[in-house]
Design a protein around this motif. Sequence first.
Motif, PDB file in Angstrom:
ATOM      1  N   SER A 154       0.835  -1.205   0.000  1.00  0.00           N
ATOM      2  CA  SER A 154       0.000   0.000   0.000  1.00  0.00           C
ATOM      3  C   SER A 154       0.868   1.253   0.000  1.00  0.00           C
ATOM      4  N   SER A 155       0.231   2.382  -0.312  1.00  0.00           N
ATOM      5  CA  SER A 155       0.967   3.647  -0.424  1.00  0.00           C
ATOM      6  C   SER A 155       1.329   4.221   0.939  1.00  0.00           C
TER       7      SER A 155
ATOM      8  N   PHE B  78      -0.900   5.622   2.839  1.00  0.00           N
ATOM      9  CA  PHE B  78      -1.893   6.657   3.162  1.00  0.00           C
ATOM     10  C   PHE B  78      -2.755   6.195   4.342  1.00  0.00           C
ATOM     11  N   GLU B  79      -2.904   7.069   5.356  1.00  0.00           N
ATOM     12  CA  GLU B  79      -3.710   6.747   6.542  1.00  0.00           C
ATOM     13  C   GLU B  79      -4.598   7.926   6.876  1.00  0.00           C
ATOM     14  N   ARG B  80      -5.884   7.693   7.092  1.00  0.00           N
ATOM     15  CA  ARG B  80      -6.793   8.758   7.537  1.00  0.00           C
ATOM     16  C   ARG B  80      -7.954   8.087   8.264  1.00  0.00           C
ATOM     17  N   VAL B  81      -7.878   8.047   9.572  1.00  0.00           N
ATOM     18  CA  VAL B  81      -8.913   7.387  10.380  1.00  0.00           C
ATOM     19  C   VAL B  81      -9.614   8.455  11.205  1.00  0.00           C
TER      20      VAL B  81
END
Lengths: 275, 275
Positions: free
Chosen positions: B120-121, B123-126
């Motif tokens: 995966s890249s 990218f994290e947004r939780v």
Amino acid sequence: MSNTEPAEFDRDIAVRRTDDRTYAAELAPGWVVGGGVNGGYLLAVIANALRAHLPSHPDPIVLSAFYASASVPGPAEVRIETKRDKGSLAIATAELWQGEDLRITTTATYADLDGLHAKSSGFERVTATEPELPPLEECLSSTTAPEEVKEFVPMLDRYELCVPKDQFVWGGAAPTGEAVFTGWFRHRDREPDPLSLLQVLDALPPVTFGLELPGWAPTLELTCHIRHKPAPGWLKVTHASRNLSGGMFEEDCEIWDSAGRLVAQARQLARLPRA
Amino acid sequence: MSNTEPAEFDRDIAVRRTDDRTYAAELAPGWVVGGGVNGGYLLAVIANALRAHLPSHPDPIVLSAFYASASVPGPAEVRIETKRDKGSLAIATAELWQGEDLRITTTATYADLDGLHAKSSGFERVTATEPELPPLEECLSSTTAPEEVKEFVPMLDRYELCVPKDQFVWGGAAPTGEAVFTGWFRHRDREPDPLSLLQVLDALPPVTFGLELPGWAPTLELTCHIRHKPAPGWLKVTHASRNLSGGMFEEDCEIWDSAGRLVAQARQLARLPRA
């Protein structure tokens, strides 16, 4: 248009029984999105075959779909296996094939929505809140998308989607920074019903468009709940994600009808676009 | 307990291959809840067979289950069909049978979670928020449930569920008036992993218990997303519903691990208890 002519959507999801468990369909080129055919439209084709196969259970209640490969316009086949048909509910699997290629494998529960509601206790408790949208006349319509966008997404001509200006991705609006997408929606020449809601549940751009991740976000699985028959008129549709992590994200969709009722919900698991 | 003895959960979900697509299981009486066997435990049995069948794809990523009839303790069979096995993902259907009776029909996508994450890249947004729970020592444990409750729900002895006092339904707490249920959870003798999370996603009492609707709320369909391998230790689990209407409700479950990560999500559609 005369009253006897079927709407475009109904022509495009038509199926023809070819044996005791198989239905032929013709995937219409009008539902293409980039390199494939819109997943929501494909669910409506499959759901139409299931409806024909389960005559005493006309309505999809819940449908789960796993996407195995991208569909192309042209002939397709829906192969159905009834797993349970007892009392007020039927469960069946339905696979969409093109030649030797499995496109989608689905399982669904069908019932008579009116009958289910009549048998319920009447208990109601909805804490979900209807999305707040600017009035239609203040939104920007998908019909005004640039020609080069419509060429890439011919599906944009099948319906009207009116969105707040900051979400007008077809017109080149900057990413909102939110994992949310909301708009008014209606099919071009047809009022909504449980089958068309399946298309609407996967019609909007992915929420990743709002996050400067404009690439393709392939759906692994999509589950749709059809809770009420929608009232005629414009629908309000929302997409939102709360957990973009580990290369994947969940996307929740809600459809509210013109009577202010939450008529359908969907959740999908999709892969994040590669950076 | 010696290190070589398998945990109770692993013994109870064990399967044995009997032909090229069939696995035998023994549904353990310890997972009974009232008139049936816990749906989450059954998913873990099915998922264990799928793991054995798809050796290069060890982890369930998404699994959808339709419940056709209630299971009983004793012999059962999992029948698997691989639908796609290409690249990093496999899709398969798996049905749980007891004699002539179909219990559950499932479809699942399997992969190597570590491999997916590595590709995966990043990218994290939780934006989902970890549930706020009182410290463990201030919660009430399922282990202190009255004997007559444990007799009806033998499953309560398989794990420890510690909940805020106002949710202590086993001890006779009054309904909270909220369609929410939250608690600390751990299996008795085993750390969590992707398979055990499937059980946890359907382990808590339904949210309808909080609404003075204490009856049976049969699940029509349950979809599970396994997003991360959980860290060892106690899990936080939440159930919530926002749309109880027309005789049905959706119930969303989240599992947060001891590292504060949202590791699994589920949504089910269930029927409201009859008044």
